[in-house]
Design an enzyme around this catalytic site. Structure first.
Site, short mmCIF file in Angstrom:
data_model
loop_
_atom_site.label_atom_id
_atom_site.label_comp_id
_atom_site.label_asym_id
_atom_site.label_seq_id
_atom_site.Cartn_x
_atom_site.Cartn_y
_atom_site.Cartn_z
N HIS A 1 -0.30 -6.74 2.28
CA HIS A 1 -1.56 -7.44 2.55
C HIS A 1 -2.73 -6.54 2.18
O HIS A 1 -2.64 -5.31 2.31
CB HIS A 1 -1.69 -7.81 4.03
CG HIS A 1 -0.76 -8.88 4.47
ND1 HIS A 1 -0.96 -10.21 4.18
CD2 HIS A 1 0.39 -8.82 5.18
CE1 HIS A 1 0.02 -10.91 4.70
NE2 HIS A 1 0.87 -10.11 5.31
N HIS B 1 6.50 -7.03 2.44
CA HIS B 1 5.46 -7.62 1.58
C HIS B 1 4.14 -6.98 1.98
O HIS B 1 4.03 -6.38 3.05
CB HIS B 1 5.41 -9.15 1.75
CG HIS B 1 5.02 -9.58 3.12
ND1 HIS B 1 5.92 -9.70 4.15
CD2 HIS B 1 3.81 -9.87 3.66
CE1 HIS B 1 5.28 -10.06 5.24
NE2 HIS B 1 4.00 -10.17 4.99
N CYS C 1 7.62 -13.96 6.18
CA CYS C 1 7.11 -12.70 6.73
C CYS C 1 8.24 -11.80 7.22
O CYS C 1 8.03 -10.61 7.45
CB CYS C 1 6.14 -12.97 7.87
SG CYS C 1 4.64 -13.77 7.31
N ASP D 1 -3.43 3.13 5.22
CA ASP D 1 -3.63 2.68 3.84
C ASP D 1 -2.45 3.08 2.95
O ASP D 1 -2.01 4.23 2.97
CB ASP D 1 -4.93 3.25 3.26
CG ASP D 1 -5.21 2.69 1.89
OD1 ASP D 1 -5.19 1.45 1.73
OD2 ASP D 1 -5.44 3.48 0.95
N HIS D 2 -1.95 2.12 2.19
CA HIS D 2 -0.81 2.32 1.29
C HIS D 2 0.44 2.78 2.02
O HIS D 2 1.27 3.49 1.46
CB HIS D 2 -1.18 3.28 0.14
CG HIS D 2 -2.00 2.62 -0.92
ND1 HIS D 2 -3.33 2.31 -0.73
CD2 HIS D 2 -1.68 2.17 -2.16
CE1 HIS D 2 -3.79 1.73 -1.82
NE2 HIS D 2 -2.81 1.61 -2.70
N GLU E 1 -6.10 -10.55 7.82
CA GLU E 1 -4.85 -10.31 7.11
C GLU E 1 -4.88 -11.02 5.76
O GLU E 1 -4.34 -10.54 4.76
CB GLU E 1 -3.66 -10.79 7.94
CG GLU E 1 -2.33 -10.31 7.42
CD GLU E 1 -1.21 -10.59 8.40
OE1 GLU E 1 -0.69 -9.64 8.99
OE2 GLU E 1 -0.87 -11.77 8.59
N HIS F 1 4.35 -4.70 5.32
CA HIS F 1 5.02 -4.85 6.61
C HIS F 1 6.10 -5.92 6.53
O HIS F 1 6.26 -6.60 5.53
CB HIS F 1 4.01 -5.18 7.74
CG HIS F 1 3.46 -6.56 7.72
ND1 HIS F 1 2.74 -7.10 8.77
CD2 HIS F 1 3.50 -7.53 6.78
CE1 HIS F 1 2.37 -8.33 8.47
NE2 HIS F 1 2.81 -8.62 7.28
NI NI Z 1 2.55 -10.44 6.35
#
Ligand code: NI
Length: 137
Positions: free
Chosen positions: A44, A42, A36, A82-83, A127, A17
């Site tokens: 998580h 990036h 961020c 997911d992914h 997160e 995200h």
């Molecule tokens: Ni983040």
């Protein structure tokens, strides 16, 4: 005293995200969201904990069959996020900043219709191992 029991299921998904507010300029986004807001995104490793509270069924002894709960999370959450790049690949975050706070609200709304009405639902989203959110409070 109530004989309600809380049952928990933990699941996992990976997603990318970027946090930013499109109505702000880059400098403001940088100032508020720091790394961020990195435009190339990036990732998580999200840990999701779903809590369901209810009375054990007299016939099964279950509040909720954990296989049913696990399948529900996989179907509604895992398969969606997911992914994925949350900003680019999902309708839920097309116009919603994918902060942990907003993600946990979206997850709650996706799960709630599938949990029997008389049961309480609470969702916790990690997160990172140290940063997590919970809804409802
Ligand atoms: Ni983040």
């Amino acid at each position: 005293m109530s004989r309600k029991v809380a049952v928990f299921r933990r699941e996992h998904f990976n997603a990318a995200h970027r946090l930013f507010n499109p109505s702000w300029d880059d400098a403001t986004n940088d100032k508020v969201f720091g790394k961020c807001a990195w435009p190339h995104y990036h990732g998580h490793n999200y840990e999701l904990e779903v809590k369901v509270v209810g009375l054990p069924d007299p016939d099964t002894g279950y509040v909720m069959d954990m296989k049913v709960l696990s399948d529900l999370i996989k179907r509604e959450i895992h398969s969606r996020f997911d992914h994925k790049n949350l900003n680019l690949d999902t309708v839920e975050f097309k116009n919603l900043n994918p902060t942990a706070e907003n993600i946990v609200l979206v997850i709650y709304d996706l799960l709630r219709p599938h949990i029997p009405e008389q049961m309480d639902l609470q969702v916790r989203l990690y997160e990172t191992p140290r940063n997590f959110v919970e809804y409802p409070v």
